[in-house]
Write an enzyme that holds these catalytic residues in place. Structure first.
Site, PDB file in Angstrom:
ATOM      1  CE  LYS A 112      -4.335  -1.563   2.055  1.00 56.37           C
ATOM      2  NZ  LYS A 112      -5.349  -1.284   3.073  1.00 56.37           N
ATOM      3  CE  LYS A 195      -5.750  -8.428  -1.929  1.00 54.09           C
ATOM      4  NZ  LYS A 195      -5.552  -8.360  -0.513  1.00 54.09           N
ATOM      5  CE  LYS A 198     -11.610  -2.965   0.787  1.00 50.10           C
ATOM      6  NZ  LYS A 198     -12.302  -3.713   1.797  1.00 50.10           N
TER       7      LYS A 198
HETATM    8  P1  TYM Z   1     -10.425  -6.616   4.199  1.00 49.20           P
HETATM    9  O1  TYM Z   1     -11.468  -5.610   4.561  1.00 49.20           O
HETATM   10  O2  TYM Z   1      -9.430  -6.291   3.166  1.00 49.20           O
HETATM   11  O3  TYM Z   1     -11.117  -7.966   3.744  1.00 49.20           O
HETATM   12  C1  TYM Z   1     -12.161  -8.573   4.508  1.00 49.20           C
HETATM   13  C2  TYM Z   1     -12.098 -10.082   4.371  1.00 49.20           C
HETATM   14  O4  TYM Z   1     -12.252 -10.484   3.015  1.00 49.20           O
HETATM   15  C3  TYM Z   1     -11.172 -11.322   2.624  1.00 49.20           C
HETATM   16  N1  TYM Z   1     -10.838 -11.040   1.214  1.00 49.20           N
HETATM   17  C4  TYM Z   1     -10.774 -11.979   0.262  1.00 49.20           C
HETATM   18  N2  TYM Z   1     -10.971 -13.306   0.298  1.00 49.20           N
HETATM   19  C5  TYM Z   1     -10.842 -13.991  -0.869  1.00 49.20           C
HETATM   20  N3  TYM Z   1     -10.537 -13.407  -2.053  1.00 49.20           N
HETATM   21  C6  TYM Z   1     -10.326 -12.067  -2.138  1.00 49.20           C
HETATM   22  N4  TYM Z   1     -10.050 -11.505  -3.307  1.00 49.20           N
HETATM   23  C7  TYM Z   1     -10.440 -11.290  -0.943  1.00 49.20           C
HETATM   24  N5  TYM Z   1     -10.323  -9.968  -0.665  1.00 49.20           N
HETATM   25  C8  TYM Z   1     -10.563  -9.830   0.658  1.00 49.20           C
HETATM   26  C9  TYM Z   1     -10.030 -10.943   3.545  1.00 49.20           C
HETATM   27  O5  TYM Z   1      -9.082 -11.972   3.648  1.00 49.20           O
HETATM   28  C10 TYM Z   1     -10.749 -10.672   4.839  1.00 49.20           C
HETATM   29  O6  TYM Z   1     -10.994 -11.860   5.556  1.00 49.20           O
HETATM   30  N6  TYM Z   1      -7.197  -6.250   7.949  1.00 49.20           N
HETATM   31  C11 TYM Z   1      -8.507  -6.780   7.595  1.00 49.20           C
HETATM   32  C12 TYM Z   1      -9.644  -6.253   8.465  1.00 49.20           C
HETATM   33  C13 TYM Z   1      -9.443  -6.490   9.924  1.00 49.20           C
HETATM   34  C14 TYM Z   1      -9.541  -7.750  10.592  1.00 49.20           C
HETATM   35  C15 TYM Z   1      -9.295  -7.469  11.973  1.00 49.20           C
HETATM   36  C16 TYM Z   1      -9.803  -9.054  10.174  1.00 49.20           C
HETATM   37  C17 TYM Z   1      -9.146  -5.546  10.860  1.00 49.20           C
HETATM   38  N7  TYM Z   1      -9.067  -6.131  12.097  1.00 49.20           N
HETATM   39  C18 TYM Z   1      -9.294  -8.494  12.933  1.00 49.20           C
HETATM   40  C19 TYM Z   1      -9.808 -10.071  11.127  1.00 49.20           C
HETATM   41  C20 TYM Z   1      -9.557  -9.789  12.491  1.00 49.20           C
HETATM   42  C21 TYM Z   1      -8.804  -6.341   6.160  1.00 49.20           C
HETATM   43  O7  TYM Z   1      -8.376  -5.312   5.710  1.00 49.20           O
HETATM   44  O8  TYM Z   1      -9.692  -7.119   5.511  1.00 49.20           O
END
Ligand code: TYM
Length: 332
Positions: A112, A195, A198
Site C-alpha cells: 500500500k 486478487k 476494491k
Molecule cells: P479486508 O477488509 O481487506 O477484507 C475482509 C475479508 O475479506 C477477505 N478477502 C478476500 N478473500 C478472498 N478473495 C479475495 N479476493 C479477498 N479480498 C478480501 C479478507 O481476507 C478478509 O478476511 N485487515 C482486515 C480487516 C481487519 C480484521 C481485523 C480481520 C481488521 N481487524 C481483525 C480479522 C480480524 C482487512 O483489511 O480485511
C-alpha cells in the site's frame, strides 16, 4: 464455548465477491459452533484518507451486509470498532511490544505504501497490523476466519500474544487463522493473476454484493479466460478458467474435480453461464435484504450500540488484565 472474531473494512460502497466467499460465508458457518464476534474496523479504514460522510454510510452498509449475508444477532455479537475504545487502548500497549523492523516487514504495508510513496503513507497505515492484533487478542478467540491475504496479519497477532504471555504471564489465547480452501483467494475477473479487490484498476473485474444482477452476469460472462478451449483447473497456465471454477465451487459447494468433469469438452461460454447463474442466485437475496435493512438506519444503529456494549464486557476484562500486568493503574 470457543470463540471466533473477524471483520471487514468499510472502505467501499459494498463488499465484493472475494469478501463474501473468502470471509462472510465462513463466518456464517462458524457462528453455529463458536461464540462469534464480528465487527466493522472503521479505525482501520482511516489509515488511508476517507470522506467522513461516506465512512459513516459505508459502516452502516457493511453492517447491513453482514446481517443480510447471514450473521445472526442471536448467535453473534456485531459491533463497530470505534465504539469499543479498548481496541485503541490495547493497540498502544502492543505497539510498544512490536519491533520497528517487524512492522516494516508486513507485506500489506509495503504494497500500500509503495503505491502512494512511503512519504505520504500515515503512521496509522504502518501500525495497522498492530491494531488488528489488538482487535483479535481482546476477545481471546481460538480462530480468526479470514481470506488468505490476512494470514501474515494473524501471524503477527500470534507472535504478539506469545511475546506478551512470555514477558508478563499467561494473558492471551494464541489465535489461529481459519482459512477455508474454497474461496480463500478470489481473483479479478479481468486480471486473474491479481486478487479481487476494491482498489481494482477497472470495475469490470470486480463483483460487488450490491451490483445489479444484470451487471454481475455481464461481468462474469466477459471474464478473461485464455486462448484454448479446455476447461481445466490449472492456476499457473489457466488463471481465468481456474478462477471461474473456484468461484463456482465456492458458491455451489460442488468439488472442483466434479465441475471439471461436468464441463469437459464444453465451451467456456457454458461455464460462464453456470457461474453467472450461481453467483446471481447467491448474491441476489443478500442484496435485497441489505437494501431493506438500510431503509431503517436508526434500527441498525441501535443493533450496533447493543453489540458494542456486549463486546465491551469481554474487551474491558482483557484490557484490565493487561493494564494490571504491564504496571498501569486500573483502567477507569
Ligand atoms: P479486508 O477488509 O481487506 O477484507 C475482509 C475479508 O475479506 C477477505 N478477502 C478476500 N478473500 C478472498 N478473495 C479475495 N479476493 C479477498 N479480498 C478480501 C479478507 O481476507 C478478509 O478476511 N485487515 C482486515 C480487516 C481487519 C480484521 C481485523 C480481520 C481488521 N481487524 C481483525 C480479522 C480480524 C482487512 O483489511 O480485511
Amino acid at each position: 464455548r470457543p470463540r471466533v472474531l473477524s471483520g471487514m473494512q468499510p472502505s467501499a460502497d459494498s463488499l465484493h465477491l472475494g469478501n463474501y466467499l473468502g470471509a462472510l460465508v465462513n463466518w456464517v458457518k462458524a457462528q453455529d459452533n463458536f461464540e462469534a464476534f464480528f465487527f466493522i474496523p472503521d479505525m482501520h479504514a482511516i489509515t488511508v484518507p476517507q470522506d467522513p460522510v461516506e465512512l459513516r454510510k459505508r459502516t452502516r452498509v457493511t453492517a447491513a451486509q453482514y446481517i443480510a449475508g447471514g450473521i445472526n444477532l442471536e448467535k453473534s455479537t456485531l459491533f463497530v470498532q470505534s465504539q469499543v475504545p479498548e481496541h485503541a487502548q490495547l493497540a498502544w500497549v502492543l505497539n510498544c511490544l512490536t519491533g520497528f523492523g517487524e512492522a516494516s516487514r508486513m507485506t500489506q504495508f509495503k504494497d500500500k505504501s509503495s503505491k502512494g510513496g512511503a512519504d505520504v503513507s500515515s503512521v496509522g497505515l504502518f501500525t495497522y497490523p498492530v491494531l488488528m492484533a489488538a482487535d483479535i487478542l481482546l476477545y481471546q478467540p481460538q480462530g480468526v476466519p479470514v481470506g488468505d491475504d490476512q494470514r501474515q496479519h494473524v501471524e503477527l497477532a500470534r507472535d504478539l500474544a506469545n511475546r506478551f504471555n512470555h514477558r508478563f504471564g499467561e494473558t492471551f489465547v494464541v489465535p489461529e487463522a481459519f482459512i477455508q480452501k474454497e474461496g480463500a483467494r478470489i481473483y479479478d475477473l479481468q486480471n486473474p493473476t491479481s486478487k479481487m479487490s476494491k482498489s481494482a484498476s477497472s470495475p469490470n473485474g470486480l463483483i460487488n454484493i450490491l451490483d445489479d444482477p444484470k451487471i454481475v452476469a455481464k461481468r462474469i460472462k466477459s471474464a478473461v479466460t485464455d486462448a484454448d478451449t479446455v476447461v481445466a483447473h490449472d492456476r499457473a497456465n489457466k488463471p481465468g478458467v481456474t478462477n471461474l471454477l473456484e468461484i463456482l465451487s465456492a458458491v455451489s459447494g460442488t468439488p472442483i474435480p466434479t465441475l471439471v468433469n461436468e464441463f469437459e469438452g464444453k465451451m467456456y461460454g457454458h461455464l460462464k453461464v453456470a457461474v453467472a447463474d450461481a453467483v446471481v442466485e447467491a448474491l441476489t437475496p443478500v442484496r435485497t435484504r441489505t437494501l431493506e435493512l438500510l431503509e431503517d438506519p436508526a434500527e441498525l444503529d441501535s443493533i450496533l450500540a447493543a453489540g458494542a456494549q456486549k463486546a465491551r464486557e469481554v474487551a474491558s476484562k482483557t484490557l484490565a488484565d493487561v493494564y494490571e500486568r504491564v504496571g498501569f493503574m486500573a483502567p477507569l
